[in-house]
Scaffold this active site. Sequence first.
Site, PDB file in Angstrom:
ATOM      1  N   TYR A  65       4.075 -11.673 -11.766  1.00 37.59           N
ATOM      2  CA  TYR A  65       4.507 -12.511 -11.190  1.00 37.59           C
ATOM      3  C   TYR A  65       6.073 -13.293 -11.053  1.00 37.59           C
ATOM      4  CZ  TYR A  65      -0.497 -13.247 -10.419  1.00 37.59           C
ATOM      5  OH  TYR A  65      -1.807 -13.029  -9.812  1.00 37.59           O
ATOM      6  N   ALA A  91      -4.662  -5.178 -11.331  1.00 35.24           N
ATOM      7  CA  ALA A  91      -4.584  -6.137 -12.563  1.00 35.24           C
ATOM      8  C   ALA A  91      -4.142  -7.424 -12.639  1.00 35.24           C
ATOM      9  CB  ALA A  91      -4.364  -5.131 -13.624  1.00 35.24           C
ATOM     10  N   LYS A  92      -4.377  -8.507 -12.973  1.00 33.35           N
ATOM     11  CA  LYS A  92      -3.472  -9.759 -13.065  1.00 33.35           C
ATOM     12  C   LYS A  92      -2.593  -9.774 -14.216  1.00 33.35           C
ATOM     13  CE  LYS A  92      -4.923 -14.568 -11.994  1.00 33.35           C
ATOM     14  NZ  LYS A  92      -3.582 -14.689 -10.872  1.00 33.35           N
ATOM     15  N   VAL A  93      -1.534  -9.078 -14.195  1.00 37.48           N
ATOM     16  CA  VAL A  93      -0.630  -8.756 -15.313  1.00 37.48           C
ATOM     17  C   VAL A  93       0.473  -9.921 -15.301  1.00 37.48           C
ATOM     18  CG1 VAL A  93       0.937  -7.172 -16.360  1.00 37.48           C
ATOM     19  CG2 VAL A  93      -1.175  -6.410 -15.256  1.00 37.48           C
TER      20      VAL A  93
END
Length: 300
Positions: free
Chosen positions: A158, A152-154
């Site tokens: 980052y 998932a791009k959470v």
Amino acid sequence: MYYNDDSVLFFDGEYVKAKEAKTDLYGQSLHYGYAVFEGIKSYKTANGTKIFKAEEHYDRLRRSAQTMMMPFDYSTEEMVEATYKLLEINNLSNAYIRPLVICSPNMALSKGQKSFLVIEVWNWDNGYMANQMRIMTSSFERPNPKAFKVEAKVSGHYVNSILACQEAKDKGFDEALVLDADGNVAESSGANIFFERDGKLFTPAKGSILPGITRATVFEICDQLGIPYEEKFFKPEEMKGADAGFFCGTAAEIVALGSLDDVPFKLNWEESLASKVQTAYRHLVLEEDYSYLKSNLQYV
Ligand code: PMP
């Protein structure tokens, strides 16, 4: 750089001036990195402004929100439509598009109660970010897939990318190569990676990576051009001194690597199959035919 007095963004169903938009300083997203996002690009093509792989990106945004248990009801179609409208309002064609889903105030470590969709757009004209990048193996690993939902791009993930990227820059490199917890090559701070050896492309298998939409597009191009490729787990030693290497991602597009840990890749970039993939990608985003590259391949 990102907005000026006239810029408009999409916030929770409204188109509002970027300078006037407000968010809550008590939100879970700001405090804990509990937000999901996308990075998308639109291009000025002969057929007008086109958002590349718009459905794939918004489907992934919906999946990311669902994976993180956020209440989120926008359909992919609604978001694609809102984005085209936003590009038009801002008079943009070649643009970077950043949708972000943030959650309402909640200091508890429980799932989001209400989410808000933000879409920001800004001009992106400069083509490839860099070329012949010098990359180094990072001392930071990718997040353990048992600790995070790595596919998932959470937003919170980052922080790991910032640590890896900054470490590489501080050491005089352009970018980081981040390994997984088993020492296999995973990806860079914000892009997937491929290397080429003896006429074949290799890329890390899924497990610890964000399996990118550009990575899937590279497979699509390889299928079209008849370039063999394989997904597998491998150590950085296998990649060092290979024929060629590249990063791929929506922002990076296809970017050539010059060296890994100061060991150069062997081929002149122009002679590599990877450079054909780069050229094909350029055509594809502009909705141009790239089948001519297939016949050129015999001479590689
Ligand atoms: N890995 C990471 C960690 C990224 O942030 C990105 C950019 N979204 C990618 C890979 C490439 O993904 P995509 O091709 O979908 O942009």
